[in-house]
Motif scaffolding. Structure first.
Motif, PDB file in Angstrom:
ATOM      1  N   SER A   2       0.500  -1.099   0.151  1.00  0.00           N
ATOM      2  CA  SER A   2       0.196   0.543   0.063  1.00  0.00           C
ATOM      3  C   SER A   2       1.214   1.044   0.191  1.00  0.00           C
ATOM      4  O   SER A   2       2.019   1.204   0.176  1.00  0.00           O
ATOM      5  N   ALA A   3       0.174   2.562  -0.469  1.00  0.00           N
ATOM      6  CA  ALA A   3       0.823   3.450  -0.252  1.00  0.00           C
ATOM      7  C   ALA A   3       1.356   4.077   0.657  1.00  0.00           C
ATOM      8  O   ALA A   3       2.940   4.824   1.276  1.00  0.00           O
ATOM      9  N   TRP A   4       0.537   3.220   2.072  1.00  0.00           N
ATOM     10  CA  TRP A   4       1.344   4.368   2.822  1.00  0.00           C
ATOM     11  C   TRP A   4       1.918   2.936   3.545  1.00  0.00           C
ATOM     12  O   TRP A   4       3.107   3.455   4.388  1.00  0.00           O
ATOM     13  N   SER A   5       2.092   1.514   2.950  1.00  0.00           N
ATOM     14  CA  SER A   5       3.314   1.351   3.743  1.00  0.00           C
ATOM     15  C   SER A   5       4.562   1.616   2.972  1.00  0.00           C
ATOM     16  O   SER A   5       5.513   1.866   3.894  1.00  0.00           O
ATOM     17  N   PHE A   6       3.934   1.979   2.170  1.00  0.00           N
ATOM     18  CA  PHE A   6       6.011   2.307   1.139  1.00  0.00           C
ATOM     19  C   PHE A   6       6.008   3.788   2.047  1.00  0.00           C
ATOM     20  O   PHE A   6       7.718   3.982   1.773  1.00  0.00           O
ATOM     21  N   PHE A   7       5.337   4.327   2.022  1.00  0.00           N
ATOM     22  CA  PHE A   7       5.629   6.154   2.918  1.00  0.00           C
ATOM     23  C   PHE A   7       6.961   5.747   3.935  1.00  0.00           C
ATOM     24  O   PHE A   7       7.128   6.412   4.489  1.00  0.00           O
ATOM     25  N   PHE A   8       6.195   4.134   4.240  1.00  0.00           N
ATOM     26  CA  PHE A   8       6.660   4.431   6.115  1.00  0.00           C
ATOM     27  C   PHE A   8       8.242   3.684   6.209  1.00  0.00           C
ATOM     28  O   PHE A   8       9.017   4.182   6.692  1.00  0.00           O
ATOM     29  N   GLY A  14      14.895   6.831   5.986  1.00  0.00           N
ATOM     30  CA  GLY A  14      15.553   8.491   5.922  1.00  0.00           C
ATOM     31  C   GLY A  14      15.830   8.483   7.577  1.00  0.00           C
ATOM     32  O   GLY A  14      16.485   9.308   8.072  1.00  0.00           O
ATOM     33  N   LEU A  15      14.908   8.310   8.301  1.00  0.00           N
ATOM     34  CA  LEU A  15      15.419   8.018   9.792  1.00  0.00           C
ATOM     35  C   LEU A  15      16.631   7.018  10.484  1.00  0.00           C
ATOM     36  O   LEU A  15      16.899   7.975  10.958  1.00  0.00           O
ATOM     37  N   ALA A  16      16.830   5.814   9.544  1.00  0.00           N
ATOM     38  CA  ALA A  16      18.286   5.467   9.878  1.00  0.00           C
ATOM     39  C   ALA A  16      19.504   5.879   9.015  1.00  0.00           C
ATOM     40  O   ALA A  16      20.714   6.791   9.962  1.00  0.00           O
ATOM     41  N   ALA A  17      19.241   6.267   8.156  1.00  0.00           N
ATOM     42  CA  ALA A  17      20.345   7.011   7.722  1.00  0.00           C
ATOM     43  C   ALA A  17      20.525   9.194   8.091  1.00  0.00           C
ATOM     44  O   ALA A  17      21.495   9.170   9.072  1.00  0.00           O
ATOM     45  N   GLY A  18      19.206   9.614   8.909  1.00  0.00           N
ATOM     46  CA  GLY A  18      19.444  10.501   9.933  1.00  0.00           C
ATOM     47  C   GLY A  18      20.836  10.418  11.144  1.00  0.00           C
ATOM     48  O   GLY A  18      21.367  10.841  11.839  1.00  0.00           O
ATOM     49  N   ILE A  19      20.325   9.349  11.591  1.00  0.00           N
ATOM     50  CA  ILE A  19      20.770   8.234  13.284  1.00  0.00           C
ATOM     51  C   ILE A  19      22.453   8.415  12.647  1.00  0.00           C
ATOM     52  O   ILE A  19      23.455   8.786  13.535  1.00  0.00           O
ATOM     53  N   MET A  20      23.193   7.956  11.296  1.00  0.00           N
ATOM     54  CA  MET A  20      24.118   8.869  10.757  1.00  0.00           C
ATOM     55  C   MET A  20      24.586   9.554  11.217  1.00  0.00           C
ATOM     56  O   MET A  20      25.857   9.610  11.303  1.00  0.00           O
ATOM     57  N   TYR A  21      23.896  10.211  10.216  1.00  0.00           N
ATOM     58  CA  TYR A  21      24.216  11.853  10.369  1.00  0.00           C
ATOM     59  C   TYR A  21      24.591  12.856  11.606  1.00  0.00           C
ATOM     60  O   TYR A  21      25.424  13.547  12.180  1.00  0.00           O
ATOM     61  N   SER A  22      23.481  11.633  12.736  1.00  0.00           N
ATOM     62  CA  SER A  22      23.456  12.488  14.096  1.00  0.00           C
ATOM     63  C   SER A  22      24.794  11.979  14.900  1.00  0.00           C
ATOM     64  O   SER A  22      24.945  12.713  15.801  1.00  0.00           O
ATOM     65  N   LEU A  23      25.502  10.777  14.847  1.00  0.00           N
ATOM     66  CA  LEU A  23      26.427  10.128  15.158  1.00  0.00           C
ATOM     67  C   LEU A  23      27.725  10.642  15.101  1.00  0.00           C
ATOM     68  O   LEU A  23      28.445  11.334  15.797  1.00  0.00           O
ATOM     69  N   VAL A  24      28.034  11.676  13.764  1.00  0.00           N
ATOM     70  CA  VAL A  24      29.059  12.717  12.943  1.00  0.00           C
ATOM     71  C   VAL A  24      28.678  14.074  14.348  1.00  0.00           C
ATOM     72  O   VAL A  24      29.640  14.423  14.663  1.00  0.00           O
ATOM     73  N   ALA A  25      27.522  14.218  14.185  1.00  0.00           N
ATOM     74  CA  ALA A  25      27.095  15.743  14.782  1.00  0.00           C
ATOM     75  C   ALA A  25      27.497  15.781  16.081  1.00  0.00           C
ATOM     76  O   ALA A  25      27.932  16.655  16.309  1.00  0.00           O
ATOM     77  N   ILE A  26      27.542  14.489  16.764  1.00  0.00           N
ATOM     78  CA  ILE A  26      27.354  14.679  18.616  1.00  0.00           C
ATOM     79  C   ILE A  26      29.471  14.927  18.386  1.00  0.00           C
ATOM     80  O   ILE A  26      29.119  15.305  19.408  1.00  0.00           O
ATOM     81  N   GLU A 252      15.449  14.087   3.197  1.00  0.00           N
ATOM     82  CA  GLU A 252      16.417  14.155   2.320  1.00  0.00           C
ATOM     83  C   GLU A 252      15.911  12.295   1.731  1.00  0.00           C
ATOM     84  O   GLU A 252      15.542  12.618   0.191  1.00  0.00           O
ATOM     85  N   ASN A 253      15.539  11.426   2.638  1.00  0.00           N
ATOM     86  CA  ASN A 253      14.601  10.710   1.485  1.00  0.00           C
ATOM     87  C   ASN A 253      13.352  10.564   0.900  1.00  0.00           C
ATOM     88  O   ASN A 253      13.080  10.544  -0.366  1.00  0.00           O
ATOM     89  N   LEU A 254      12.646  11.151   1.896  1.00  0.00           N
ATOM     90  CA  LEU A 254      11.101  11.833   1.345  1.00  0.00           C
ATOM     91  C   LEU A 254      11.502  12.465   0.483  1.00  0.00           C
ATOM     92  O   LEU A 254      10.666  12.319  -1.192  1.00  0.00           O
ATOM     93  N   ALA A 255      12.348  13.605   0.093  1.00  0.00           N
ATOM     94  CA  ALA A 255      12.362  14.098  -1.251  1.00  0.00           C
ATOM     95  C   ALA A 255      12.670  13.949  -2.274  1.00  0.00           C
ATOM     96  O   ALA A 255      12.304  13.955  -3.654  1.00  0.00           O
ATOM     97  N   GLN A 256      13.320  12.742  -2.239  1.00  0.00           N
ATOM     98  CA  GLN A 256      14.636  11.931  -3.269  1.00  0.00           C
ATOM     99  C   GLN A 256      12.870  11.307  -3.945  1.00  0.00           C
ATOM    100  O   GLN A 256      13.177  10.989  -5.455  1.00  0.00           O
ATOM    101  N   VAL A 257      12.235  10.433  -3.211  1.00  0.00           N
ATOM    102  CA  VAL A 257      11.190   9.685  -3.553  1.00  0.00           C
ATOM    103  C   VAL A 257      10.388  10.081  -4.351  1.00  0.00           C
ATOM    104  O   VAL A 257       9.679  10.145  -5.262  1.00  0.00           O
ATOM    105  N   TYR A 258       9.899  11.522  -3.742  1.00  0.00           N
ATOM    106  CA  TYR A 258       7.939  11.262  -4.096  1.00  0.00           C
ATOM    107  C   TYR A 258       8.132  13.435  -4.801  1.00  0.00           C
ATOM    108  O   TYR A 258       7.838  14.187  -5.562  1.00  0.00           O
ATOM    109  N   LEU A 259       9.871  13.849  -4.605  1.00  0.00           N
ATOM    110  CA  LEU A 259      10.242  15.224  -5.578  1.00  0.00           C
ATOM    111  C   LEU A 259      10.883  14.753  -6.452  1.00  0.00           C
ATOM    112  O   LEU A 259      11.733  15.488  -7.118  1.00  0.00           O
TER     113      LEU A 259
END
Length: 296
Positions: A2-8, A14-26, A252-259
């Motif tokens: 479903s569209a919602w499953s794909f969205f999630f 994207g959240l997982a990628a964000g965690i990787m960024y956070s590790l550097v930002a810390i 980033e991830n949502l923009a890449q997929v939807y925009l």
């Protein structure tokens, strides 16, 4: 699907990628919080840690021994940077200190190339990067591992800052360095301890990023992706680094997929800076950053 499953699924990735960024930002937050220095060399330290570990391990050293030696190397590197590079620059303008760390990043990268060479290395931490289903959403096992590591790191740093003697010293130095000196705190020791901790954070982030993308010299450029994270979360907030990373990764991830199909490929390489710029106009101190109040 479903569209919602794909969205999630896109959102979770994207959240997982964000965690990787956070590790550097810390790593940025630790230095900035206690000394006011924006450490642009954090990306180079990350690269040096990953390259040192994988080079030792590939030369036949057991995993735990290579990890222990790299841990020691990063602690020594952090202390050496503070003592021989930053300490002589005390009371210099912030832009001068920033330029020093910028130059330091190139020195660290050049040293890594001189010691370990320029070849690309694969890094296997023994964590399978395979999807597993949670509540109907496919999530990578490696991403879950990274999230767990980030949670442990944030919890450890929170305990360190709030409930230990040296953590209280960190906070006192961050609030008012002159007052900290007046009550007998040894600022050089505090700053050395902070830089050593930043070296350990760089080791953790370097191993995870190296396992994800391979250990190569472009790994140091991940520092550029952590800057929008800091703008959103605040330069002096560990919790802000995590929240900011999650926002940037998801965006980033949502923009890449939807925009992306409408705007063009590569939107994920610049959308984070657009978000950060817009956020600066509304809340320059970030979500959790302390507002500076100057009395005249």
């Amino acid at each position: 699907m479903s569209a919602w499953s794909f969205f999630f699924e896109v959102l979770v990735a994207g959240l997982a990628a964000g965690i990787m960024y956070s590790l550097v930002a810390i790593g940025f937050v630790l230095i900035y919080k206690t000394s006011g220095v924006l450490n642009f060399a954090q990306g180079a330290m990350l690269l040096f840690a990953a390259l040192t570990f994988v080079s030792l391990h590939e030369r036949g050293m057991p995993f735990l021994y290579a990890l222990a030696i790299t841990f020691l190397v990063m602690v020594i590197l952090g202390i050496a940077i503070e003592k021989f590079v930053l300490r002589p620059m005390i009371n210099q303008p912030p832009i001068t200190l920033f330029m020093v760390t910028l130059g330091l990043s190139y020195i660290i990268e050049g040293s890594a190339e001189l010691i370990w060479g320029t070849q690309v290395h694969g890094l296997d931490l023994g964590i399978q990067d395979e999807p597993m289903q949670i509540a109907g959403v496919l999530v990578s096992q490696f991403d879950l591992f990274c999230a767990a590591v980030a949670a442990v790191m944030v919890a450890a740093l929170t305990i360190l800052f709030r409930y230990t003697r040296i953590g209280l010293s960190f906070r006192a130095a961050a609030e008012d360095q002159y007052a900290a000196l007046n009550i007998g705190l040894r600022l050089p020791f505090i700053w050395a301890a902070v830089w050593a901790t930043a070296g350990i954070v760089a080791l953790v982030a370097g191993l995870l990023w190296g396992a994800r993308t391979g250990v190569q010299f472009s790994l140091s450029l991940v520092v550029l992706k952590s800057l929008p994270v800091l703008v959103l979360g605040g330069f002096d907030s560990i919790a802000g680094a995590i929240i900011g990373g999650l926002i940037i990764g998801a965006t980033e991830n949502l923009a890449q997929v939807y925009l992306g199909p409408y705007i063009g490929d590569g939107i994920d390489s610049w959308i984070a800076y657009v978000v950060a710029l817009g956020f600066l106009l509304v809340r320059p101190s970030g979500l959790f950053g302390q507002k500076l109040v100057e009395r005249v």
